[in-house]
Enzyme design. Structure first.
Site, mmCIF file in Angstrom:
data_model
loop_
_atom_site.group_PDB
_atom_site.id
_atom_site.type_symbol
_atom_site.label_atom_id
_atom_site.label_comp_id
_atom_site.label_asym_id
_atom_site.label_seq_id
_atom_site.Cartn_x
_atom_site.Cartn_y
_atom_site.Cartn_z
ATOM 1 C CG HIS B 149 52.320 18.487 50.163
ATOM 2 N ND1 HIS B 149 52.871 18.012 51.326
ATOM 3 C CD2 HIS B 149 52.998 19.620 49.843
ATOM 4 C CE1 HIS B 149 53.836 18.837 51.710
ATOM 5 N NE2 HIS B 149 53.935 19.810 50.838
ATOM 6 C CG HIS B 173 57.322 25.373 51.131
ATOM 7 N ND1 HIS B 173 58.079 24.632 52.008
ATOM 8 C CD2 HIS B 173 56.426 24.512 50.602
ATOM 9 C CE1 HIS B 173 57.644 23.387 52.015
ATOM 10 N NE2 HIS B 173 56.643 23.275 51.177
ATOM 11 N NE ARG B 248 73.615 18.445 51.147
ATOM 12 C CZ ARG B 248 72.377 18.951 51.068
ATOM 13 N NH1 ARG B 248 71.975 19.936 51.872
ATOM 14 N NH2 ARG B 248 71.522 18.445 50.184
ATOM 15 C CB CYS B 295 78.657 17.089 48.742
ATOM 16 S SG CYS B 295 76.877 17.056 48.525
ATOM 17 C CE1 TYR B 433 73.269 13.553 49.486
ATOM 18 C CE2 TYR B 433 72.064 13.169 51.507
ATOM 19 C CZ TYR B 433 72.729 14.024 50.656
ATOM 20 O OH TYR B 433 72.856 15.348 50.982
#
Lengths: 592, 592
Positions: B149, B173, B248, B295, B433
Site C-alpha cells: 500500500h 482512490h 490550496r 504555494c 514540501y
C-alpha cells in the site's frame, strides 16, 4: 579652504560621470567640504591659487608618520561625498585613434618645443585660463581633454601642476595607451630648475606603507593591491589562512598605530564620541564569528568571457572564510545611546575607512540599520582574524565584519561610524557595487536606479580538478571539490555536481568544519560560513572529456543561474552562474 | 485509547513510506497519542477490538455540528505526528499489471463467491488474523496488499471494516486503476443485512461543509479543493480579491463557529492556555500586513513539461497578494510568557489546523522560532483578509500569515500553537514540501536529508499576453505584464523582459500599489508583497513570433534559473525558471 574655481560647478553639471578604472579602483567626489583642522595648512607644488592644498590632522591614522609624508599626499580639504568619476574609455577612443595615427608618442622629438617654468604652468589652472599639467618634465595643455576625461572633473585637481601624485595613486594610468592620449596634448618642456623642483615636490609613493604579501598570491592589481590565492589551495582548509585570504584594497593601506587609533562614532544622542582600541576591547564583550567574505567581483573573469566588463579580472578565489573576533557593533551602538528614538529616524550605519585617496576622500560604505543592530546580525567591529590581530591588508587595527554582506561593506581600517537616515555617500555605495540588467550599458546606466548591493546571492565553484587537467580513466571515478556559500545568512543546503555538462546530477557531501565532529547547524538566517564540498563521481563510459559543473542551493531554495550571459552586467559583479571546468580523461595521466 | 495492534510497529519499521497522492493531498502519522478527552467514547462501524474509535471533544471546531456528524468521521484518538505515508505507484505497479492481465474488475461475476457478514469481516483486522475490508457490498482480503500500500500502514485503520470513509476523504482512490488493484483481492460479498448496516454506518461525506466558490476559479482538485484564478485576471489589481485568491486545501474545510472557537497555546512557562476569538481580537493590537502567499507548487506545470512529477498541476496563478489583519504572533507569545528562558530551548513554533483527516490527524506545520518572535517577522494570527473576516477557504476564523514563507506553513483554521524544540512532526513538514536534486527519484529520496521549505526563491511570471495570443504588427510594440515576488522579505529589484527568447533584455516598470502615490519602499527584509510589472517593448523587425521571457532579481541579487530541467524535483515544488510565453505577430489580429 573651499575650492572657488567656477569650472568645478560647471563641469559637475555638464558631464555625467560614470565608469571606473580598469584596475577596478575608483575615486570620486561631488562636493567639497572643509576639514575643520587645527593643523597649519601646507601648500605644495600646485601653483594654482584656487587649488591650494592643505594637510589635515586630527586623525590617529595620520600620526604614525614621522618622516613628513603626512604633510603631503593625504591632504586637501575633506572631499567626503562622491557621485561621479573615472574611466569610460569609449569617450576618448576617437582621440586615442587620432593620437596613434599621428604617431605622437612620449618619445617624440621635443627639442623644438617651448620651455616653461613650473610657475608658468601654474597659471593655467582652469578652463578659463587653460588647463596645463606637467608630467616627467614635459608640459601638456589638456584643456580640450578635460571634457573627455573618463575620471570626470577630477582631472582639474592637477590643473596647473603635476600629474605624478595622482597617477601614483592609480596604476591604471601607467599604461601605454594612456600615455598616448596624453602625448597628443604636449606643448612644451619644463626648464631644468622647474623639473628639479617638481621632482622634489612630488609626494612620496602613497603605497609606501604596503605590507609584505605572501608570494603565492596571484596579483590582479599592484596599486591598489588586489590579489587572490591560487585555486589549488583555496579549499585546502575550512578556515582560509589570513596570508592567502584574498586582498581587495581600493586605496593604499594606511599604516595605523594602535596606541593613537581612535574610532569615532556619530549620529547617536550623546553627540560624537571617540574610543580607543583598548576601550573597544575592554568595554565590550569579545565575540567570535566564522564568516565568509566575498568580493562582489568574484568570478568576474567568467563574465568577461561573455563580453568585456570593467573591473579586476578576478578568478574564483576572491572569497575566503575566517574567524573574526571583536566587539559587536550592536553592543557598541547601544552603549553609546542607540535606542528607539534613533531607530525611529535612522536607516543606515555608515562606515568610513582610514584609507584615503590623494584628495582626502575616505573609502566608505554603509549597511542597513536593522542588520547593524540586530542581535542576529552578528556584525562585528573586529580586531582579530583567525585568532590573531588583524593583518594590515585586512584592516588593522579594526574593521567591520558584516556577515552575509558583500565584502565592500566590510570596511577595513575603520575610522568612523555614522548612524544616519542616509546611506553612505561614497562612490562605492552610490556609483559602484550595484547590479544592472544585461541590456544596460555605460550609455544608459543610471546608478540611482539600483540599490547598493548588500546581501550576495548563492555561489559555488569547483576548486578541483583544475581546468584542462587530465583524470585517469583507470581510476573509474573523478573526485570533485569546491566551495559553496550564500549571502544573508542563508545556509547552503545542497550542491549538485555534474560531469556531463549538466545533464545528470549528483549530490555532493558538504563539510562545515575541519573538525571530525562538525558544529551544530547554524540558526536559521545565521549561516555565515561557507561549506566545502566533495564528491566522487563515476566516469561515464568511454568519456574522453568531462564537463564538470556545480550549482548550489541555499535555504531559501535560490539557485545559481545556468550561464553568465543573462546575468552579465557592465561592472561584472554578482557573477554566480554554474561553474564549469573541462578536464580530459586519459589512461596516461594520473594527476587527479 | 492507544492502538495496541502489533502490526503497526512492525510496518512502521519495515516500510519506508514516501510519496503522495496524485491530488497532492497527503495524510500521515507515525505515533498515536491519546487525546485526553472527557467525552464518552463512541464506537462506530469498525468491529476490530483493537481499532475501537472514539469521538474526541473539547475543540470548538467540533461543536458547530448539531446533526450528529461529529460523532463519526473526525473521531479517533488524536493521531498527531506524521512521518510516513501515501502513494508510490511503482510499488504496486507489478500487482496492477497482474490485475489488469487477469481481467479482474469490480464488474467480475461474484455470484460464485462466499457471502460474509460484517461481523465476520470484522474479525480480520490484523496481519495475524488477515486483513479484510468491505467496499460497496463486496469483501476483500488485502493481507498481501498491506505491504504494497503506497499509503503505508494507514490501510490497517480500515482492517475489518469499510473502505468508504477513507476513500471518501481522498478522491485519489476513486480511480479505475485503484479499483483494479482492489478487485484482485476480492474474496466474497457482504450479506444484504450487513451491506445495509455498513451503508448506514458510513460517515457523511467529509466535504459536506465546503463553501461555495467563485465560478471563475480553475479547479485542480475538487476534494480537497484546490483552484487558481485564470491568469487573465490575476494581475488586474495589486490586491487579489479573496474570492479568486488561489485555494490550496489539504483536507476538508472545517466549519468553525466563532463563538466556541478556542486557540490553544502550548510550550510556554504558564502551561497550556486557550483563548477565544474575542480575546484574541481585544487583547492584542490589530496589525495589518500586505503579503503575498505562494504555494510551493506554483508553476508545477512547467516542471511537468520536463518530466512528470507528483502533485497538483498548478499553472502560474497559485499565488496571490492580500492584506491580512490580526494579532501579531509575537505579541501573543510574549503575553503568554515567551522570554529568554523559552528562547534558550525552543527552536520552532508549530501550528495545527482544525482541518483533520478521517484519522483525526490535523494539518500541521512549523516555522523557525526566530521568524515567529522577531519584531520584523510580521507573523500574524490573522482574522481578516482584505478588510473582511477570513473566508472559509482561507482559514476562518484564524489563520497564520507568515510573510515571506511558503504557503504551506501559513496554517489555516488554526487550532493550536506549540512552542517547541522540534519542528512539526506532520507529514507536510517532514515528508513533503522539500526540495531535491534533479537526480533524486522516488527510489533514492530521503526526506530527512532536506530541510522543510520555509522561504521561497525569487519568482516572476508573465500574465499578459497569453500563450498563443497574436499581437498586431502595426502596433509596433507589445505590452507585457506580470508579477514578481521573492521569499524572505527580499524586495524585487528588477524584472528583465525579453521578446527574443532571452537574447536581449528590457527593464520593466514595477508597481507596488494600486495607488497613484505608491507606498514608501519597504524596510530591508520586509518586502512581503509582490510587485506587478509592465513594459512596452518594440516589436523586432519582421518578427513573426515572439518568445517572451521574464526573469526577476531580488534584493539579494538572486535570479531565476533559465530553465526547469536543472531544478526539476520529484515533487515539482520551487518551480521558478524564467517564464516563457510564445505569441504570434500578425497584421490581422488586434487582441494585444
Amino acid at each position: 579652504m573651499i575650492n572657488a574655481c567656477p569650472v568645478f560647478a560647471l563641469l559637475r553639471s555638464r558631464y555625467r560621470t560614470v565608469a571606473e578604472s580598469s584596475a577596478g579602483s575608483q575615486i570620486a567626489y561631488s562636493s567639497y567640504n572643509l576639514l575643520k583642522s587645527n593643523v597649519p595648512s601646507v601648500s605644495v607644488w600646485n601653483g594654482c591659487p584656487s587649488h591650494r592644498w592643505q594637510s589635515s590632522g586630527g586623525h590617529g591614522w595620520q600620526k604614525y608618520n614621522n618622516d613628513g609624508v603626512s604633510k603631503l599626499t593625504f591632504a586637501l580639504a575633506g572631499l567626503m561625498a562622491g557621485t561621479g568619476a573615472v574611466l569610460a574609455y569609449k569617450l576618448h577612443h576617437g582621440k586615442l585613434e587620432r593620437a596613434a595615427s599621428s604617431g605622437q608618442l612620449l618619445e617624440t622629438e621635443t627639442s623644438s618645443l617651448p620651455i616653461y617654468t613650473i610657475e608658468e604652468v601654474a597659471k593655467h589652472c582652469s578652463l578659463d585660463s587653460g588647463v596645463w599639467v606637467a608630467y616627467k618634465g614635459e608640459v601638456f595643455d589638456i584643456t580640450e581633454f578635460v571634457a573627455l576625461h573618463p575620471g570626470g572633473d577630477k582631472i582639474l585637481l592637477a590643473a596647473g601642476g603635476s600629474l605624478e601624485p595622482y597617477w601614483g595613486l592609480y596604476a591604471v594610468h601607467q599604461q601605454d595607451h594612456i600615455l598616448q592620449i596624453l602625448t597628443e596634448y604636449k606643448i612644451g618642456v619644463l626648464d631644468k630648475e622647474s623639473y628639479k623642483k617638481q621632482e622634489s615636490a612630488h609626494p612620496s609613493d602613497p603605497y609606501f606603507a604596503e605590507p609584505t604579501r605572501h608570494p603565492a598570491l596571484q596579483i590582479n592589481s599592484q596599486k591598489p593591491f588586489n590579489a587572490e590565492p591560487p585555486v589549488s589551495i583555496l579549499t585546502d582548509s575550512y578556515i582560509t589562512p589570513s596570508a592567502v585570504f584574498f586582498k581587495r584594497n581600493h586605496l593604499p593601506v594606511p599604516r595605523v598605530v594602535s596606541e593613537t587609533y581612535k574610532l569615532e562614532i556619530e549620529g547617536l544622542p550623546g553627540g560624537a564620541v571617540s574610543l580607543t582600541l583598548s576601550e573597544l576591547k575592554s568595554r565590550f564583550p569579545k565575540h567570535t564569528v566564522t564568516a565568509t567574505l566575498q568580493c562582489a567581483g568574484n568570478r568576474r573573469s567568467d563574465m568577461n568571457k561573455v563580453k568585456q566588463v570593467k573591473g579586476l579580472n578576478w578568478g574564483i578565489a576572491a572569497i575566503g572564510n575566517a574567524t573574526w573576533s571583536g566587539a559587536r557593533l550592536r553592543d557598541v551602538l547601544l552603549y553609546y545611546g542607540f535606542g528607539p528614538d534613533v531607530a525611529a529616524k535612522a536607516r543606515h550605519v555608515q562606515f568610513e575607512g582610514l584609507d584615503r585617496d590623494v584628495t582626502g576622500t575616505s573609502y566608505g560604505a554603509s549597511i542597513p540599520l536593522n542588520k547593524a543592530v540586530s542581535e542576529e546580525g552578528d556584525v562585528l567591529l573586529a580586531y582579530e582574524m583567525n585568532g590573531e590581530e588583524l593583518p594590515a591588508d585586512h584592516g588593522y587595527p579594526v574593521r567591520v565584519v558584516a556577515p552575509g554582506i558583500v565584502g565592500a561593506r566590510n570596511v577595513k581600517w575603520l575610522g568612523r561610524i555614522v548612524v544616519s537616515d542616509e546611506e553612505s555617500k561614497s562612490h562605492w555605495q552610490q556609483n559602484d557595487y550595484k547590479g544592472f540588467s544585461p541590456g544596460t550599458d555605460w550609455d544608459t546606466v543610471d546608478f540611482k536606479s539600483a540599490p547598493a548591493i548588500q546581501e550576495l546571492p548563492i555561489q559555488s565553484a569547483i576548486t578541483h580538478p583544475a581546468e584542462g587537467m587530465s583524470v585517469d580513466s583507470n581510476a573509474g571515478e573523478v573526485t570533485v571539490k569546491g566551495y559553496a556559500w550564500s549571502g544573508g545568512g542563508r545556509e547552503v543546503l545542497r550542491v549538485d555536481v555534474s560531469v556531463d555538462g549538466g545533464n545528470t546530477w549528483h549530490v555532493a557531501k558538504l563539510r562545515t568544519s575541519d573538525e571530525h565532529n562538525p558544529a551544530l547547524p547554524p540558526s536559521p538566517g545565521r549561516a555565515w560560513a561557507w561549506k566545502l564540498w566533495e564528491i566522487d563521481i563515476p566516469l561515464p563510459d568511454k568519456a574522453q572529456e568531462l564537463q564538470i559543473v556545480c550549482k548550489a542551493v541555499d535555504s531559501s531554495y535560490n539557485v545559481q543561474p545556468e550561464s553568465s550571459a543573462p546575468i552579465w552586467n557592465l561592472r561584472g559583479v554578482l557573477s554566480n552562474a554554474w561553474h564549469r571546468v573541462k578536464v580530459k580523461v586519459s589512461e596516461d595521466h594520473k594527476d587527479n
